[in-house]
Scaffold this motif. Structure first.
Motif, PDB file in Angstrom:
ATOM      1  N   UNK A  68     -41.424  -0.138   5.728  1.00  0.00           N
ATOM      2  CA  UNK A  68     -42.470  -1.014   6.260  1.00  0.00           C
ATOM      3  C   UNK A  68     -43.305  -0.291   7.310  1.00  0.00           C
ATOM      4  N   UNK A  69     -42.650   0.425   8.214  1.00  0.00           N
ATOM      5  CA  UNK A  69     -43.360   1.150   9.265  1.00  0.00           C
ATOM      6  C   UNK A  69     -44.309   2.182   8.656  1.00  0.00           C
ATOM      7  N   UNK A  70     -43.865   2.868   7.614  1.00  0.00           N
ATOM      8  CA  UNK A  70     -44.730   3.833   6.934  1.00  0.00           C
ATOM      9  C   UNK A  70     -45.961   3.150   6.363  1.00  0.00           C
ATOM     10  N   UNK A  71     -45.792   1.989   5.752  1.00  0.00           N
ATOM     11  CA  UNK A  71     -46.941   1.234   5.220  1.00  0.00           C
ATOM     12  C   UNK A  71     -47.881   0.818   6.339  1.00  0.00           C
ATOM     13  N   UNK A  72     -47.320   0.384   7.479  1.00  0.00           N
ATOM     14  CA  UNK A  72     -48.160  -0.029   8.605  1.00  0.00           C
ATOM     15  C   UNK A  72     -48.925   1.159   9.186  1.00  0.00           C
ATOM     16  N   UNK A  73     -48.283   2.330   9.236  1.00  0.00           N
ATOM     17  CA  UNK A  73     -48.956   3.540   9.708  1.00  0.00           C
ATOM     18  C   UNK A  73     -50.081   3.895   8.734  1.00  0.00           C
ATOM     19  N   UNK A  74     -49.794   3.858   7.433  1.00  0.00           N
ATOM     20  CA  UNK A  74     -50.790   4.206   6.423  1.00  0.00           C
ATOM     21  C   UNK A  74     -51.987   3.255   6.437  1.00  0.00           C
ATOM     22  N   UNK A  75     -51.767   2.025   6.824  1.00  0.00           N
ATOM     23  CA  UNK A  75     -52.856   1.043   6.914  1.00  0.00           C
ATOM     24  C   UNK A  75     -53.614   1.150   8.231  1.00  0.00           C
ATOM     25  N   UNK A  76     -53.137   1.965   9.144  1.00  0.00           N
ATOM     26  CA  UNK A  76     -53.803   2.133  10.425  1.00  0.00           C
ATOM     27  C   UNK A  76     -53.509   1.033  11.425  1.00  0.00           C
ATOM     28  N   UNK A  77     -52.428   0.281  11.202  1.00  0.00           N
ATOM     29  CA  UNK A  77     -52.060  -0.815  12.100  1.00  0.00           C
ATOM     30  C   UNK A  77     -51.107  -0.346  13.202  1.00  0.00           C
ATOM     31  N   UNK A  78     -50.387   0.726  12.922  1.00  0.00           N
ATOM     32  CA  UNK A  78     -49.353   1.231  13.828  1.00  0.00           C
ATOM     33  C   UNK A  78     -49.456   2.752  13.862  1.00  0.00           C
ATOM     34  N   UNK A  79     -49.086   3.314  14.997  1.00  0.00           N
ATOM     35  CA  UNK A  79     -48.990   4.770  15.078  1.00  0.00           C
ATOM     36  C   UNK A  79     -47.608   5.151  15.581  1.00  0.00           C
ATOM     37  N   UNK A  80     -47.130   6.290  15.103  1.00  0.00           N
ATOM     38  CA  UNK A  80     -45.847   6.812  15.575  1.00  0.00           C
ATOM     39  C   UNK A  80     -46.080   7.560  16.868  1.00  0.00           C
ATOM     40  N   UNK A  81     -45.081   7.478  17.737  1.00  0.00           N
ATOM     41  CA  UNK A  81     -45.138   8.194  19.020  1.00  0.00           C
ATOM     42  C   UNK A  81     -43.795   8.870  19.252  1.00  0.00           C
ATOM     43  N   UNK A  82     -43.826  10.065  19.800  1.00  0.00           N
ATOM     44  CA  UNK A  82     -42.551  10.731  20.101  1.00  0.00           C
ATOM     45  C   UNK A  82     -41.815   9.982  21.207  1.00  0.00           C
ATOM     46  N   UNK A  83     -40.517   9.898  21.039  1.00  0.00           N
ATOM     47  CA  UNK A  83     -39.678   9.282  22.059  1.00  0.00           C
ATOM     48  C   UNK A  83     -38.734  10.314  22.628  1.00  0.00           C
ATOM     49  N   UNK A  84     -37.736   9.860  23.320  1.00  0.00           N
ATOM     50  CA  UNK A  84     -36.733  10.759  23.905  1.00  0.00           C
ATOM     51  C   UNK A  84     -35.919  11.401  22.786  1.00  0.00           C
ATOM     52  N   UNK A  85     -35.716  12.692  22.871  1.00  0.00           N
ATOM     53  CA  UNK A  85     -34.938  13.404  21.857  1.00  0.00           C
ATOM     54  C   UNK A  85     -35.615  13.339  20.507  1.00  0.00           C
ATOM     55  N   UNK A  86     -34.851  12.957  19.501  1.00  0.00           N
ATOM     56  CA  UNK A  86     -35.395  12.851  18.146  1.00  0.00           C
ATOM     57  C   UNK A  86     -35.958  11.457  17.859  1.00  0.00           C
TER      58      UNK A  86
END
Length: 150
Positions: A68-86
């Protein structure tokens, strides 16, 4: 007593199903499904949450939320951000924020219709009762903590 509990469980499920069907249909107006809107709400509510935490908050498996998150990123609704560690975090984009707001307007209308037959006092009492029933068991142990296995 068993019949009453069975009827109660079924009534809760019927209300949930009615709520989900009505929301999913109405949220098309906002350009999102109920599952997508729920993810947007969770990301907005928990900005530094991991994918696992967001999966739990949206009642999904880690794998389902990842898809789901991948679909939301692909639609431009969500972006991934680096967090602590991995750890990977998520944030709403401007478009995602607008979809969230549009969804809230739609949901408010749906819920006003679904719960419109209840007084404010009845809605408050229903919410309180459901929060008591839905609260996490205090003891560890999954189903055993609920008293459903011996």
């Amino acid at each position: 007593m068993t019949d009453d509990l069975e009827r109660l469980g079924r009534a809760i499920k019927q209300v949930q199903e009615r709520d989900h069907r009505a929301l999913d249909l109405a949220l098309r107006e906002a350009g999102v499904s109920l599952v997508q809107w729920d993810a947007l709400r969770a990301i907005d509510r928990m900005p530094d949450a991991s994918s696992h935490e967001l999966a739990q908050a949206t009642f999904q498996s880690d794998q389902s939320f990842g898809t789901l998150a991948t679909r939301l990123v692909n639609r431009g609704l969500v972006e991934k951000r680096p967090g602590a560690g991995r750890r990977i975090g998520f944030a709403l984009t401007t478009q995602g924020g607008l979809a969230l707001l549009a969804g809230r307007e739609v949901a408010a209308r749906v819920w006003a219709h679904l719960f419109g037959g209840l007084t404010e006092e009845q809605r408050r009492a229903l919410l309180e009762l459901l929060q008591v029933v839905g609260a996490e068991p205090k003891a560890e142990g999954g189903a055993a903590a609920l008293g459903v296995v011996s």
